[in-house]
Design a protein around this motif. Structure first.
Motif, PDB file in Angstrom:
ATOM      1  N   VAL A 124     -10.031  16.765  26.565  1.00  0.00           N
ATOM      2  CA  VAL A 124     -10.964  17.725  27.179  1.00  0.00           C
ATOM      3  C   VAL A 124     -11.430  17.216  28.536  1.00  0.00           C
ATOM      4  N   GLN A 125     -11.670  15.914  28.633  1.00  0.00           N
ATOM      5  CA  GLN A 125     -12.081  15.330  29.911  1.00  0.00           C
ATOM      6  C   GLN A 125     -10.988  15.471  30.962  1.00  0.00           C
ATOM      7  N   GLN A 126      -9.734  15.590  30.513  1.00  0.00           N
ATOM      8  CA  GLN A 126      -8.621  15.761  31.437  1.00  0.00           C
ATOM      9  C   GLN A 126      -8.299  17.241  31.688  1.00  0.00           C
ATOM     10  N   GLY A 127      -9.095  18.130  31.088  1.00  0.00           N
ATOM     11  CA  GLY A 127      -8.904  19.559  31.289  1.00  0.00           C
ATOM     12  C   GLY A 127      -7.907  20.191  30.348  1.00  0.00           C
ATOM     13  N   TRP A 128      -7.563  19.498  29.252  1.00  0.00           N
ATOM     14  CA  TRP A 128      -6.610  20.031  28.274  1.00  0.00           C
ATOM     15  C   TRP A 128      -7.360  20.481  27.027  1.00  0.00           C
ATOM     16  N   ASN A 129      -6.915  21.596  26.438  1.00  0.00           N
ATOM     17  CA  ASN A 129      -7.535  22.075  25.208  1.00  0.00           C
ATOM     18  C   ASN A 129      -6.639  21.888  23.988  1.00  0.00           C
ATOM     19  N   THR A 130      -5.492  21.235  24.184  1.00  0.00           N
ATOM     20  CA  THR A 130      -4.587  20.925  23.084  1.00  0.00           C
ATOM     21  C   THR A 130      -3.658  19.794  23.535  1.00  0.00           C
ATOM     22  N   SER A 131      -2.699  19.459  22.696  1.00  0.00           N
ATOM     23  CA  SER A 131      -1.762  18.392  23.038  1.00  0.00           C
ATOM     24  C   SER A 131      -0.917  18.775  24.249  1.00  0.00           C
ATOM     25  N   PRO A 132      -0.623  17.809  25.128  1.00  0.00           N
ATOM     26  CA  PRO A 132       0.270  18.110  26.260  1.00  0.00           C
ATOM     27  C   PRO A 132       1.655  18.545  25.784  1.00  0.00           C
ATOM     28  N   PHE A 133       2.025  18.183  24.560  1.00  0.00           N
ATOM     29  CA  PHE A 133       3.314  18.609  24.022  1.00  0.00           C
ATOM     30  C   PHE A 133       3.316  20.101  23.701  1.00  0.00           C
ATOM     31  N   ASN A 134       2.138  20.694  23.569  1.00  0.00           N
ATOM     32  CA  ASN A 134       2.024  22.147  23.422  1.00  0.00           C
ATOM     33  C   ASN A 134       1.857  22.818  24.777  1.00  0.00           C
ATOM     34  N   LEU A 135       1.125  22.158  25.663  1.00  0.00           N
ATOM     35  CA  LEU A 135       0.876  22.736  26.991  1.00  0.00           C
ATOM     36  C   LEU A 135       2.156  22.817  27.821  1.00  0.00           C
ATOM     37  N   TYR A 136       3.054  21.838  27.611  1.00  0.00           N
ATOM     38  CA  TYR A 136       4.303  21.780  28.372  1.00  0.00           C
ATOM     39  C   TYR A 136       5.475  21.847  27.388  1.00  0.00           C
ATOM     40  N   PRO A 137       5.975  23.060  27.113  1.00  0.00           N
ATOM     41  CA  PRO A 137       6.986  23.259  26.071  1.00  0.00           C
ATOM     42  C   PRO A 137       8.224  22.383  26.214  1.00  0.00           C
ATOM     43  N   LEU A 160     -10.182   9.516  18.308  1.00  0.00           N
ATOM     44  CA  LEU A 160      -9.812  10.918  18.527  1.00  0.00           C
ATOM     45  C   LEU A 160      -9.380  11.133  19.971  1.00  0.00           C
ATOM     46  N   LEU A 161      -8.231  11.764  20.137  1.00  0.00           N
ATOM     47  CA  LEU A 161      -7.754  12.085  21.481  1.00  0.00           C
ATOM     48  C   LEU A 161      -8.354  13.375  22.018  1.00  0.00           C
ATOM     49  N   GLY A 162      -8.797  14.259  21.116  1.00  0.00           N
ATOM     50  CA  GLY A 162      -9.307  15.561  21.549  1.00  0.00           C
ATOM     51  C   GLY A 162     -10.364  15.475  22.640  1.00  0.00           C
ATOM     52  N   PRO A 163     -11.435  14.692  22.439  1.00  0.00           N
ATOM     53  CA  PRO A 163     -12.466  14.596  23.484  1.00  0.00           C
ATOM     54  C   PRO A 163     -11.932  14.022  24.793  1.00  0.00           C
ATOM     55  N   ILE A 164     -10.968  13.112  24.699  1.00  0.00           N
ATOM     56  CA  ILE A 164     -10.377  12.522  25.901  1.00  0.00           C
ATOM     57  C   ILE A 164      -9.519  13.557  26.625  1.00  0.00           C
ATOM     58  N   ALA A 205     -15.832   3.502  23.012  1.00  0.00           N
ATOM     59  CA  ALA A 205     -15.169   2.227  23.279  1.00  0.00           C
ATOM     60  C   ALA A 205     -13.760   2.460  23.820  1.00  0.00           C
ATOM     61  N   ALA A 206     -13.072   3.481  23.293  1.00  0.00           N
ATOM     62  CA  ALA A 206     -11.724   3.801  23.779  1.00  0.00           C
ATOM     63  C   ALA A 206     -11.774   4.204  25.254  1.00  0.00           C
ATOM     64  N   VAL A 207     -12.724   5.043  25.597  1.00  0.00           N
ATOM     65  CA  VAL A 207     -12.875   5.482  26.990  1.00  0.00           C
ATOM     66  C   VAL A 207     -13.193   4.289  27.891  1.00  0.00           C
ATOM     67  N   ALA A 208     -14.054   3.397  27.406  1.00  0.00           N
ATOM     68  CA  ALA A 208     -14.432   2.221  28.197  1.00  0.00           C
ATOM     69  C   ALA A 208     -13.239   1.320  28.474  1.00  0.00           C
ATOM     70  N   ARG A 209     -12.261   1.327  27.578  1.00  0.00           N
ATOM     71  CA  ARG A 209     -11.058   0.508  27.759  1.00  0.00           C
ATOM     72  C   ARG A 209     -10.017   1.202  28.630  1.00  0.00           C
ATOM     73  N   GLY A 210     -10.288   2.442  29.021  1.00  0.00           N
ATOM     74  CA  GLY A 210      -9.353   3.172  29.862  1.00  0.00           C
ATOM     75  C   GLY A 210      -8.256   3.868  29.089  1.00  0.00           C
ATOM     76  N   ILE A 211      -8.434   4.034  27.786  1.00  0.00           N
ATOM     77  CA  ILE A 211      -7.398   4.649  26.954  1.00  0.00           C
ATOM     78  C   ILE A 211      -7.330   6.153  27.217  1.00  0.00           C
ATOM     79  N   PHE A 212      -6.130   6.661  27.390  1.00  0.00           N
ATOM     80  CA  PHE A 212      -5.921   8.083  27.683  1.00  0.00           C
ATOM     81  C   PHE A 212      -4.887   8.719  26.771  1.00  0.00           C
ATOM     82  N   GLY A 213      -4.244   7.919  25.917  1.00  0.00           N
ATOM     83  CA  GLY A 213      -3.219   8.442  25.022  1.00  0.00           C
ATOM     84  C   GLY A 213      -3.043   7.514  23.845  1.00  0.00           C
ATOM     85  N   ALA A 214      -2.205   7.946  22.912  1.00  0.00           N
ATOM     86  CA  ALA A 214      -1.973   7.152  21.697  1.00  0.00           C
ATOM     87  C   ALA A 214      -0.488   7.141  21.355  1.00  0.00           C
TER      88      ALA A 214
END
Length: 209
Positions: free
Chosen positions: A48-61, A42-46, A164-173
């Protein structure tokens, strides 16, 4: 017999570019002689850690408009259907739990079927009948899998997967992680990730000799 090199494929069902990667990675990995480890998360929790409450594709039209145009080009080139689901991004929690239960067994077939329903047909992957149809296409008893996915073990399994995703440094998909921990991000880095995985196997063989 030498074991195949491996590559972890980290994907999120709400991710447009994960759709592209999921639909082409199997054939490319087979051709490259690389064993895939399918890793839904899940990208949602990741986010949130970056300060986003939705997809960056919605945050930046502007970024969102470009992404959908890019998806039109890429799906046309790959011969894949494209239809925007509503809402975007989709709620992928239960779908991720199901895919995690399947892992490298029936998980890839379920994953491809659900991505086709979501981004090929514009259907909601949060709807039980959509997930049920994808499970049946993967040859599974939907009622039995649904019961498993609602159990505490499945919930804990997905939480551990995200850790495990966070431990690997994953920030996107999509993201791809080779056996040495090298991280590649984005559908356009899939071929490079496979080549890196191949090179690790070559280096191991050379060291043995």
């Amino acid at each position: 017999m030498t074991a195949k090199p491996t590559l972890e494929f980290w994907y999120e069902f709400a991710s447009t570019y994960s759709y592209l990667a999921a639909m082409r990675i199997g054939a490319l990995a087979e051709e490259a002689g690389v064993a895939l480890l399918w890793r839904p998360f899940l990208l949602g929790p990741i986010f949130v850690q970056q300060g986003w409450n939705t997809s960056p594709f919605n945050l930046y039209p502007a970024k969102g408009r470009h992404m959908w145009r890019d998806m039109e080009r890429e799906t046309e080139a790959l011969g894949l259907p494209l239809r925007r689901p509503a809402p975007f991004p989709q709620n992928s929690l239960f779908a991720a739990r199901i895919a995690l239960l399947g892992q490298e067994n029936w998980g890839p077939a379920f994953t491809r079927a659900l991505f086709r329903a979501e981004f090929g047909e514009g259907r909601s992957i949060a709807e039980p009948e959509v997930m049920r149809a994808a499970l049946e296409e993967a040859g599974q008893d939907a009622d039995a899998v649904f019961a498993q996915a609602q159990a505490e073990e499945a919930k804990a399994g997905l939480r551990a997967q995200n850790e495990a995703a966070v431990a690997r440094g994953i920030f996107g998909a999509p993201s791809f992680v080779a056996a040495d921990g090298e991280l590649f991000w984005g559908n356009d880095r899939l071929e490079r990730a496979l080549a890196w995985a191949q090179s690790l196997a070559g280096r191991s063989s050379a060291s043995i000799r």
